[in-house]
Write an enzyme that holds these catalytic residues in place. Structure first.
Site, short mmCIF file in Angstrom:
data_model
loop_
_atom_site.label_atom_id
_atom_site.label_comp_id
_atom_site.label_asym_id
_atom_site.label_seq_id
_atom_site.Cartn_x
_atom_site.Cartn_y
_atom_site.Cartn_z
N HIS A 19 -21.36 7.41 1.77
CA HIS A 19 -20.42 6.33 2.41
C HIS A 19 -20.70 7.37 4.06
O HIS A 19 -20.91 6.00 4.68
CB HIS A 19 -18.72 6.42 2.39
CG HIS A 19 -18.23 6.65 0.83
ND1 HIS A 19 -17.86 7.06 -0.20
CD2 HIS A 19 -18.38 4.50 0.40
CE1 HIS A 19 -17.57 6.50 -1.01
NE2 HIS A 19 -17.87 5.65 -1.09
N LYS A 43 -8.88 -0.91 -9.66
CA LYS A 43 -9.81 0.82 -9.95
C LYS A 43 -8.35 1.76 -9.65
O LYS A 43 -7.26 1.61 -8.66
CB LYS A 43 -10.48 1.05 -8.23
CG LYS A 43 -11.90 0.96 -8.58
CD LYS A 43 -12.81 1.52 -7.98
CE LYS A 43 -14.30 0.66 -7.03
NZ LYS A 43 -14.82 1.61 -5.63
N ARG A 92 -25.51 -1.47 -1.45
CA ARG A 92 -26.56 -0.49 -2.51
C ARG A 92 -27.33 -1.44 -3.37
O ARG A 92 -28.75 -1.58 -3.05
CB ARG A 92 -25.52 0.07 -3.74
CG ARG A 92 -25.12 0.89 -3.02
CD ARG A 92 -24.21 1.89 -3.85
NE ARG A 92 -23.25 1.05 -4.48
CZ ARG A 92 -22.05 1.58 -5.62
NH1 ARG A 92 -21.90 2.74 -5.49
NH2 ARG A 92 -20.91 0.84 -5.82
N SER A 130 -18.42 7.23 -6.04
CA SER A 130 -17.65 8.00 -6.46
C SER A 130 -17.21 8.44 -8.14
O SER A 130 -17.45 9.19 -7.79
CB SER A 130 -16.15 7.44 -5.29
OG SER A 130 -16.89 7.40 -3.76
O1 PNS Z 1 -15.22 1.22 -2.41
P1 PNS Z 1 -14.61 -0.04 -2.92
O2 PNS Z 1 -13.31 -0.17 -4.30
O3 PNS Z 1 -15.54 -1.14 -3.22
O4 PNS Z 1 -13.67 -0.52 -1.67
C1 PNS Z 1 -12.75 -1.90 -1.84
C2 PNS Z 1 -11.42 -2.46 -1.31
C3 PNS Z 1 -10.49 -1.70 -0.91
C4 PNS Z 1 -12.51 -3.06 0.70
C5 PNS Z 1 -10.72 -3.90 -1.42
O5 PNS Z 1 -10.29 -3.55 -2.75
C6 PNS Z 1 -10.35 -3.89 -0.50
O6 PNS Z 1 -10.57 -4.51 0.65
N1 PNS Z 1 -9.10 -4.15 -0.49
C7 PNS Z 1 -7.68 -3.80 0.04
C8 PNS Z 1 -7.71 -5.35 -0.17
C9 PNS Z 1 -7.26 -6.31 0.54
O7 PNS Z 1 -7.86 -6.88 1.13
N2 PNS Z 1 -7.89 -7.43 -1.52
C10 PNS Z 1 -8.74 -8.64 -1.10
C11 PNS Z 1 -10.12 -7.84 -0.43
S1 PNS Z 1 -10.78 -10.01 -0.67
#
Ligand code: PNS
Length: 171
Positions: A19, A43, A92, A130
């Site tokens: 990150h 998650k 990745r 993570s």
């Molecule tokens: O590190 P991650 O878990 O891959 O990040 C994913 C994250 C947190 C960026 C994504 O789940 C997100 O944007 N969550 C906020 C809620 C949202 O906007 N959901 C719709 C995404 S299309």
């Protein structure tokens, strides 16, 4: 002149060197970078949102155009609210691609003013996540190559504590 604001969203549970590598590169590409601790509904986080913000702040203290925030709602609403030009995500392997592509298209539909940009990770971080950090630490392994040195103690102790709590609960 209008400043280009980039948002680097993620769960950061906890932040890894993968990150921080992507964030540091975003810092050299954009005027302002907001690292956003967000909720991934798929998650279950180990660290609280405040803990994750604090660990990111400690890990990124050397960059002067970055700030760390947390947000509970939709990423598209946040980027609209602050007028972000770009969402930056690290990519990745191909396994990331389908999920990231789906999120990028959804965010574009919800807020057409913000583009998603993907930065490829360094080859040495291709496998890093993570979840992998949590798994290694929970089995007593050394996570020093995977997390920023400044948060190593916090992460190791916190994961150790949560393993002990789980063992106690099972008794
Ligand atoms: O590190 P991650 O878990 O891959 O990040 C994913 C994250 C947190 C960026 C994504 O789940 C997100 O944007 N969550 C906020 C809620 C949202 O906007 N959901 C719709 C995404 S299309």
């Amino acid at each position: 002149m209008k400043k280009n604001i980039a948002v680097c969203p993620g769960s950061f549970d906890p932040v890894t060197v993968g990150h921080t590598d992507v964030i540091s590169r975003a810092c050299s590409l954009f005027d302002e970078v907001v690292v956003l601790v967000s909720q991934n509904s798929g998650k279950c986080a180990l660290f609280t949102s405040d803990e994750r913000v604090k660990m990111l702040e400690q890990s990124l203290k050397d960059y002067d155009n970055v700030r760390v925030e947390s947000f509970d709602g939709l990423l598209a609403d946040y980027t609209k609210k602050i007028g972000a030009a770009v969402i930056v995500k690290g990519l990745r392997a191909m396994s990331d691609f389908e999920y990231e592509f789906q999120m990028a298209l959804t965010n574009k539909r919800l807020n057409p003013a913000t583009e998603t940009v993907f930065l490829t990770t360094k080859a040495e971080n291709m496998y890093l996540s993570s979840s992998m950090v949590k798994q290694v630490a929970s089995m007593g392994g050394d996570i020093s190559p995977f997390v920023p040195p400044v948060i190593l103690k916090t992460v190791t102790e916190r994961i150790k504590k949560s393993v002990e709590t789980r063992k106690e609960e099972k008794k």
